[in-house]
Scaffold this active site. Structure first.
Site, PDB file in Angstrom:
ATOM      1  N   PHE A 228      -2.787   0.810   0.146  1.00 57.93           N
ATOM      2  CA  PHE A 228      -1.642   0.264   0.894  1.00 57.93           C
ATOM      3  C   PHE A 228      -2.151  -0.297   2.226  1.00 57.93           C
ATOM      4  O   PHE A 228      -1.628   0.006   3.298  1.00 57.93           O
ATOM      5  CB  PHE A 228      -0.579   1.342   1.142  1.00 57.93           C
ATOM      6  CG  PHE A 228      -0.191   2.132  -0.074  1.00 57.93           C
ATOM      7  CD1 PHE A 228       0.747   1.643  -0.981  1.00 57.93           C
ATOM      8  CD2 PHE A 228      -0.767   3.375  -0.332  1.00 57.93           C
ATOM      9  CE1 PHE A 228       1.101   2.374  -2.108  1.00 57.93           C
ATOM     10  CE2 PHE A 228      -0.416   4.111  -1.456  1.00 57.93           C
ATOM     11  CZ  PHE A 228       0.512   3.607  -2.345  1.00 57.93           C
ATOM     12  N   SER A 251      -0.524  -4.168  -3.133  1.00 60.54           N
ATOM     13  CA  SER A 251       0.131  -4.920  -4.204  1.00 60.54           C
ATOM     14  C   SER A 251       0.599  -6.293  -3.720  1.00 60.54           C
ATOM     15  O   SER A 251       1.008  -7.129  -4.526  1.00 60.54           O
ATOM     16  CB  SER A 251       1.327  -4.135  -4.750  1.00 60.54           C
ATOM     17  OG  SER A 251       2.279  -3.911  -3.725  1.00 60.54           O
ATOM     18  N   CYS A 337       5.589   8.163   6.289  1.00 62.93           N
ATOM     19  CA  CYS A 337       6.338   7.610   7.425  1.00 62.93           C
ATOM     20  C   CYS A 337       7.839   7.676   7.177  1.00 62.93           C
ATOM     21  O   CYS A 337       8.621   7.022   7.858  1.00 62.93           O
ATOM     22  CB  CYS A 337       5.902   6.173   7.700  1.00 62.93           C
ATOM     23  SG  CYS A 337       6.228   5.026   6.348  1.00 62.93           S
TER      24      CYS A 337
END
Length: 393
Positions: A228, A251, A337
């Site tokens: 990520f 992605s 988060c």
């Protein structure tokens, strides 16, 4: 002064403890003619003044600006911004040569609920999460220039996706002061491009600055996987930390493009780095023992309490994959988060993942948000970033 909102009996207790939110169920009645975004004075059922704030439609009906009876004007905004700026100066976050990237206003943490201001070089990116802050955007911008002086030459307003959609404001992102094509900022001596036009949040995740610095200390000689990766922040810190190789995965093709650009800005033509546009879970399925330092910094899995159960399953599954694939003796940096996921929730998910993967794991560090993302002691909900650094046998 302002139109009045009256609370039900006993609903002022949280305000006496200086919590900055008033929920709709706590309100007995309001004066006529109050619109979303208006400034209102809040009174107890007995008629005692208790707060002034922005009125909004939804679960949170009033975001408190002050617990004193005062006018919300230019002087108010300047005082609030000066207070926030002084915190950043006194804690050493701002350093012109090494660090011109910092969060100036962190919503409730700086007693300005619904407002975010991030500074990148000479540009401040302002983001409103309430209609009230949207209405006040020009006043806030003027106060910002007044307080910061020559430090800020541009103010970019980026609230297209953060304002309540039901308000139908038709807001578009734009410069509301100045304007610049320069989008390179510096963090701890490393440079990066900030995509404040189309990027996530305000264009960069400043909240991971301290955690990126910690990763750099662990990176020497390591084979690093940054999952990520978004803008590649952890990747170029790992490279400065003398990692053997660094692979960045996201992605989003746009994120991969930005990561490559940022890595090249700091380490041009360095063949230690590669970036891959691929699904995280699919990538993790095929990396057995390839990496001995992995970073998992996914987007929020839960944006509201109703999604908590699925989020916990997601964090467990993701971390289990990493535990199963990381080389013995490897280090895992893992984060959440999601504001609704507590530290205990997150640790429970990671512990479950370790048990399912049958790996012996030690906690080396417990991580959180940096000092320019302060937590209002009366608003514990502001503690949103959780992280663990783990040694995996």
């Amino acid at each position: 002064m302002y139109k009045k909102v009256y609370l039900r009996r006993g609903k002022e207790d949280s305000l006496r403890r200086f919590h900055p939110w008033i929920f709709s169920g706590a309100i007995k009645y309001t004066e006529e003619g109050i619109n979303e975004g208006d400034i209102v004075d809040v009174y107890t059922e007995k008629g005692d003044f208790i707060a002034v704030g922005h009125f909004q439609i939804g679960s949170i009906a009033v975001r408190v600006l002050s617990f004193k009876k005062e006018i919300i004007n230019n002087i108010f905004w300047e005082n609030k911004l000066e207070s926030a700026y002084n915190v950043r100066i006194s804690t050493g976050v701002i350093n012109n040569e090494e660090n011109d990237t910092f969060r100036l206003v962190h919503g409730e943490g700086d007693n300005l609920p619904g407002l975010i201001i991030d500074c990148y070089g000479k540009t401040a990116v302002m983001q409103a999460h309430s209609v009230g802050m949207h209405v006040a955007r020009y006043e806030i911008s003027n106060a910002l220039i007044s307080v910061l002086g020559d430090r800020i030459k541009n103010v970019y307003y980026k609230s297209e996706t953060t304002l309540p959609f039901k308000a139908e404001l038709g807001q578009e992102n734009e410069f509301i002061f100045g304007g610049s094509d320069e989008n390179i900022a510096t963090e701890n001596g490393l440079k990066f491009h900030v995509d404040w036009l189309k990027g996530q949040k305000t264009g960069f995740f400043i909240d991971q600055r301290d955690n990126r610095s910690l990763l750099e200390k662990y990176a020497n000689g390591k084979r690093v996987l940054n999952m990520f990766c978004y803008t590649g922040g952890f990747s170029f810190y790992a490279m400065r930390g003398n990692a053997e190789l660094v692979h960045s995965v996201d992605s989003s093709a746009k994120a991969i493009e930005l990561t490559r650009s940022n890595v090249n800005l700091n380490f041009p033509d360095d063949n230690r780095h590669e970036a891959f546009c691929e699904d995280a879970f699919k990538y993790l399925d095929k990396i057995k023992n390839k990496y001995n330092l992995i970073i998992l910094d996914p987007p929020a899995f839960a944006k509201h309490r109703g999604a908590l159960h699925n989020a916990m399953k997601g964090y467990t599954r993701l971390n289990q994959k990493a535990f199963e694939q990381i080389e013995p003796g490897g280090i895992l940096f893992t984060f959440s988060c999601s504001q609704v996921v507590t530290k205990d929730n997150f640790r429970s998910a990671v512990f479950s993942a370790a048990a399912l993967a049958k790996r012996n794991v030690r906690i080396l560090h417990q991580l959180h948000q940096p000092i320019d993302h302060p937590i209002n002691i009366f608003h514990p909900e502001g503690e949103y970033l959780k992280g663990l650094v783990l040694y995996v046998e």
